[in-house]
Scaffold this motif. Structure first.
Motif, PDB file in Angstrom:
ATOM      1  N   HIS A  96      -3.901  -7.349   7.268  1.00  0.00           N
ATOM      2  CA  HIS A  96      -3.060  -6.573   6.353  1.00  0.00           C
ATOM      3  C   HIS A  96      -3.567  -6.607   4.912  1.00  0.00           C
ATOM      4  O   HIS A  96      -3.095  -5.880   4.054  1.00  0.00           O
ATOM      5  CB  HIS A  96      -1.610  -7.071   6.390  1.00  0.00           C
ATOM      6  CG  HIS A  96      -0.952  -6.805   7.697  1.00  0.00           C
ATOM      7  ND1 HIS A  96      -0.586  -7.813   8.549  1.00  0.00           N
ATOM      8  CD2 HIS A  96      -0.633  -5.648   8.319  1.00  0.00           C
ATOM      9  CE1 HIS A  96      -0.051  -7.286   9.633  1.00  0.00           C
ATOM     10  NE2 HIS A  96      -0.072  -5.974   9.522  1.00  0.00           N
ATOM     11  N   THR A 132      -2.985  -6.430  -3.184  1.00  0.00           N
ATOM     12  CA  THR A 132      -2.511  -5.250  -2.473  1.00  0.00           C
ATOM     13  C   THR A 132      -2.663  -5.503  -0.978  1.00  0.00           C
ATOM     14  O   THR A 132      -3.724  -5.934  -0.525  1.00  0.00           O
ATOM     15  CB  THR A 132      -3.328  -3.999  -2.879  1.00  0.00           C
ATOM     16  OG1 THR A 132      -3.249  -3.840  -4.293  1.00  0.00           O
ATOM     17  CG2 THR A 132      -2.797  -2.753  -2.189  1.00  0.00           C
ATOM     18  N   MET A 133      -1.574  -5.250  -0.248  1.00  0.00           N
ATOM     19  CA  MET A 133      -1.584  -5.437   1.202  1.00  0.00           C
ATOM     20  C   MET A 133      -0.849  -4.292   1.877  1.00  0.00           C
ATOM     21  O   MET A 133      -0.056  -3.598   1.250  1.00  0.00           O
ATOM     22  CB  MET A 133      -0.925  -6.767   1.582  1.00  0.00           C
ATOM     23  CG  MET A 133      -1.720  -7.978   1.136  1.00  0.00           C
ATOM     24  SD  MET A 133      -0.995  -9.548   1.619  1.00  0.00           S
ATOM     25  CE  MET A 133      -1.061  -9.452   3.387  1.00  0.00           C
ATOM     26  N   LYS A 134      -1.120  -4.124   3.155  1.00  0.00           N
ATOM     27  CA  LYS A 134      -0.376  -3.172   3.970  1.00  0.00           C
ATOM     28  C   LYS A 134       0.691  -3.997   4.683  1.00  0.00           C
ATOM     29  O   LYS A 134       0.401  -4.715   5.641  1.00  0.00           O
ATOM     30  CB  LYS A 134      -1.286  -2.484   4.986  1.00  0.00           C
ATOM     31  CG  LYS A 134      -0.543  -1.493   5.834  1.00  0.00           C
ATOM     32  CD  LYS A 134      -1.466  -0.804   6.812  1.00  0.00           C
ATOM     33  CE  LYS A 134      -0.650   0.282   7.463  1.00  0.00           C
ATOM     34  NZ  LYS A 134      -0.755   0.356   8.852  1.00  0.00           N
ATOM     35  N   GLN A 166       0.817  -1.210   0.000  1.00  0.00           N
ATOM     36  CA  GLN A 166       0.000   0.000   0.000  1.00  0.00           C
ATOM     37  C   GLN A 166       0.855   1.267   0.000  1.00  0.00           C
ATOM     38  O   GLN A 166       0.507   2.255  -0.636  1.00  0.00           O
ATOM     39  CB  GLN A 166      -0.916  -0.012   1.225  1.00  0.00           C
ATOM     40  CG  GLN A 166      -1.881   1.142   1.276  1.00  0.00           C
ATOM     41  CD  GLN A 166      -2.743   1.094   2.518  1.00  0.00           C
ATOM     42  OE1 GLN A 166      -2.345   0.581   3.546  1.00  0.00           O
ATOM     43  NE2 GLN A 166      -3.949   1.619   2.400  1.00  0.00           N
ATOM     44  N   ILE A 206      -5.744  -5.971   1.689  1.00  0.00           N
ATOM     45  CA  ILE A 206      -6.546  -4.856   1.193  1.00  0.00           C
ATOM     46  C   ILE A 206      -7.407  -5.283   0.004  1.00  0.00           C
ATOM     47  O   ILE A 206      -8.612  -5.130   0.018  1.00  0.00           O
ATOM     48  CB  ILE A 206      -5.659  -3.642   0.808  1.00  0.00           C
ATOM     49  CG1 ILE A 206      -4.972  -3.119   2.071  1.00  0.00           C
ATOM     50  CG2 ILE A 206      -6.484  -2.552   0.145  1.00  0.00           C
ATOM     51  CD1 ILE A 206      -3.952  -2.050   1.839  1.00  0.00           C
ATOM     52  N   GLU A 207      -6.767  -5.860  -1.047  1.00  0.00           N
ATOM     53  CA  GLU A 207      -7.532  -6.153  -2.260  1.00  0.00           C
ATOM     54  C   GLU A 207      -6.833  -7.198  -3.124  1.00  0.00           C
ATOM     55  O   GLU A 207      -5.615  -7.238  -3.192  1.00  0.00           O
ATOM     56  CB  GLU A 207      -7.689  -4.858  -3.057  1.00  0.00           C
ATOM     57  CG  GLU A 207      -8.269  -5.022  -4.421  1.00  0.00           C
ATOM     58  CD  GLU A 207      -8.276  -3.715  -5.216  1.00  0.00           C
ATOM     59  OE1 GLU A 207      -9.304  -3.450  -5.827  1.00  0.00           O
ATOM     60  OE2 GLU A 207      -7.258  -2.998  -5.231  1.00  0.00           O
TER      61      GLU A 207
END
Length: 180
Positions: free
Chosen positions: A154, A166-168, A117, A156-157
């Protein structure tokens, strides 16, 4: 023509079974059994070639492998040529695979682009490791193996169309791999 970018990697043929052309596939997910697919794509010399699975030609062996009998595969000699070939399934044949969180299998992410992210594109997911139920994504960054824990907090999408996730990423984790 089918492209790997438009498919799930589901495993590879590792050996023959018997003398009637049956193959054993080491699987990366339960996608084959879950969708009771009639066909698969086999990577032969860099091209994906469709093969039909015979009726009742898919038999689970254990948690890591299945036996597959492809149509027109009637001898051990024919089957031997497929050992080492990778198996794929088009996204369209498993359209809701990522929607069911209960049955989600991280191994389907192999080949997806990992996007942080904050930092953007980090790399391609090359493997998935399971450490006693803790899923770890394996990437390569600057020639070095990077291990990133996969967790719901963590996440996201997932973009199936562009084969990306997508991850944090946990703060400082990527920096550990960038230090000399």
């Amino acid at each position: 023509m089918f492209k790997k970018e438009d498919c799930f990697f589901v495993g590879s043929f590792v050996k023959t079974h018997g003398v009637k052309g049956e193959l054993v596939a080491k699987k990366s997910s339960d996608l084959l059994e879950k969708y009771k697919l009639e066909s698969v794509l086999v990577d032969i010399d860099g091209g994906l070639v469709p093969f039909f699975i015979t009726p009742n030609g898919l038999t689970p062996r254990n948690h890591a492998s299945v036996r597959i009998l492809l149509e027109d595969m009637d001898s051990e000699a024919k089957a031997t040529r497929f050992i080492g070939c990778e198996i794929y399934v088009p996204f369209k044949d498993a359209p809701d695979f990522f929607e069911d969180k209960e049955d989600f299998e991280a191994t389907a992410l192999i080949g997806f682009t990992y996007i942080d992210q904050e930092r953007g594109v980090i790399g391609t997911i090359e493997d998935i490791q399971d450490y006693s139920g803790n899923i770890v994504l394996v990437l390569e960054l600057n020639g070095q193996e990077v291990l990133i824990p996969f967790s719901d907090e963590h996440f996201i999408e997932i973009d199936e169309e562009n084969k990306s996730i997508t991850m944090k990423t946990s703060e400082g984790l990527i920096d550990l791999y960038l230090e000399d």
